[in-house]
Write an enzyme that holds these catalytic residues in place. Structure first.
Site, mmCIF file in Angstrom:
data_model
loop_
_atom_site.group_PDB
_atom_site.id
_atom_site.type_symbol
_atom_site.label_atom_id
_atom_site.label_comp_id
_atom_site.label_asym_id
_atom_site.label_seq_id
_atom_site.Cartn_x
_atom_site.Cartn_y
_atom_site.Cartn_z
ATOM 1 C CG MET A 12 -2.058 -1.065 1.180
ATOM 2 S SD MET A 12 -3.490 -0.461 -0.263
ATOM 3 C CE MET A 12 -4.250 0.748 0.337
ATOM 4 N N GLY A 39 3.370 -0.696 -4.851
ATOM 5 C CA GLY A 39 4.337 -1.896 -4.717
ATOM 6 C C GLY A 39 4.996 -2.217 -6.040
ATOM 7 C CB ALA A 42 1.226 -4.813 -7.042
ATOM 8 C CD GLU A 139 9.231 -1.914 -4.145
ATOM 9 O OE1 GLU A 139 9.319 -0.892 -4.007
ATOM 10 O OE2 GLU A 139 8.333 -2.624 -4.557
ATOM 11 C CG HIS A 214 16.408 13.422 -20.659
ATOM 12 N ND1 HIS A 214 16.295 14.743 -21.094
ATOM 13 C CD2 HIS A 214 16.892 13.721 -19.358
ATOM 14 C CE1 HIS A 214 16.409 15.667 -20.474
ATOM 15 N NE2 HIS A 214 16.891 15.099 -19.191
ATOM 16 C CG ASP A 236 2.098 10.682 -8.262
ATOM 17 O OD1 ASP A 236 3.623 10.437 -8.378
ATOM 18 O OD2 ASP A 236 1.337 10.063 -7.677
ATOM 19 C CG ASP A 242 6.475 0.311 -10.994
ATOM 20 O OD1 ASP A 242 7.674 -0.154 -10.883
ATOM 21 O OD2 ASP A 242 6.179 0.748 -10.296
HETATM 22 O O1 RIB Z 1 7.634 2.245 -8.381
HETATM 23 C C1 RIB Z 1 6.584 2.805 -7.628
HETATM 24 C C2 RIB Z 1 6.451 2.224 -6.528
HETATM 25 O O2 RIB Z 1 7.521 1.877 -5.592
HETATM 26 C C3 RIB Z 1 5.310 2.740 -5.552
HETATM 27 O O3 RIB Z 1 4.189 2.250 -5.935
HETATM 28 C C4 RIB Z 1 6.027 2.232 -4.138
HETATM 29 O O4 RIB Z 1 4.974 1.011 -3.718
HETATM 30 C C5 RIB Z 1 7.310 1.901 -4.095
HETATM 31 O O5 RIB Z 1 7.679 0.663 -3.915
#
Ligand code: RIB
Length: 292
Positions: A12, A39, A42, A139, A214, A236, A242
């Site tokens: 979260m 995450g 996710a 992570e 870039h 944001d 990701d």
């Molecule tokens: O890459 C972004 C993510 O990194 C965020 O959603 C946060 O959870 C961090 O782990």
């Protein structure tokens, strides 16, 4: 439809927006606080599912309220979660994010993501072996990244390793991964004895350095190429990397060229930053295609 397996974190995101980022010892007044699913694992799973892939997540959540929210969010986004286990007496992973001065700072507490162990991944060997592409990030425990790299090589499935957040990786893991997508900072940690250009030419069509607004740089076997990004109004940037990784994996798995895959992924990532939250702006397939 391509099949993507994501091995990684589910967390979260606890997001504070503030005009100013506090320095050590300082207290500032913020503007808002929100909790949203995040995450890196996710996020990549959700992004790939929105782009039309069949996505299986291998991960862990806590047996807490956040864990239930994370599982519900996977379901709502069509991510298959037979291999996402709630861990008893453990809290879900959390990311503590400050959005200030046009950028984010993040502290990640891994929580249940520490339980994504080599043994846990081994239980999903057949699923992993059946994928068109496996994606992994950092992570989760480093041993799991090492194990997944060996497993993917053994079962002959390409592995896209997003080495974020930054930590050193062994030469063996770098060799075993099919694709690596560090940002500029991560590249200096991964290839501490090489310049960016040396690292790219050492690993043609394998190392793709993401340079934010870039674009993305790689060595195509003949020359270094920068595929530029798209200019948008940024709300944001959380989750842009990701989204890039997921879109890149989906496009490569579909058989697109490197250049075409990067353009597709850059477009997806540029759309993702126009809304709040790591997953808030992740686009659908149709949105990316229309924007392209
Ligand atoms: O890459 C972004 C993510 O990194 C965020 O959603 C946060 O959870 C961090 O782990």
């Amino acid at each position: 439809m391509v099949k993507i397996v994501v091995i990684g974190s589910s967390s979260m995101d606890l997001v504070v927006t503030s005009a100013k980022r506090p320095v050590a010892g300082e207290t500032v007044l913020g503007d808002s606080f929100k909790t949203v699913p995040g995450g890196k694992g996710a996020n990549q799973a959700v992004a790939a599912a929105r782009l039309g892939a069949e996505v299986y997540m291998i991960g862990c959540v806590g047996d807490d309220h956040y864990g239930s929210v994370i599982l519900k969010n996977f379901k709502e986004n069509g991510v298959l979660i037979d291999c996402v286990e709630p861990i008893t007496h453990m809290e879900s992973g959390t990311a503590h994010i400050i959005l200030a001065e046009g950028d984010n700072s993040i502290v990640v507490v891994k929580g249940a993501n520490n339980y994504v162990t080599p043994d846990y991944v081994e239980k999903a060997r057949d699923l992993t072996a059946s994928a068109d592409m496996v994606m992994i990030q950092q992570e989760i425990p480093v041993e799991t990244v090492e194990y997944a790299a060996s497993l993917c090589q053994e079962v002959n499935v390409p592995l896209l390793l997003n080495p974020a957040p930054a930590r050193p990786l062994s030469a063996e893991v770098i060799e075993k991964a099919s694709y690596l997508t560090p940002n500029e900072h991560e590249a200096t940690i991964l290839f501490s004895d090489l310049s960016a250009s040396e690292a790219l030419s050492k690993y043609p069509n394998k190392v793709f350095i993401t340079e934010g607004k870039h674009g993305v740089r790689y060595f195509n076997g003949e020359q270094e190429v920068l595929i530029p990004s798209y200019t948008v109004d940024v709300v944001d940037t959380t989750g842009a990397g990701d989204t890039f990784n997921a879109a890149f994996a989906v496009a490569l798995a579909e058989g697109k060229s490197f250049e075409e895959s990067i353009r597709f992924a850059n477009r997806a990532a540029s759309l993702s930053v126009t809304k709040f939250g790591a997953q808030g702006g992740m686009p659908s397939r149709q949105e990316v295609e229309e924007a392209l």
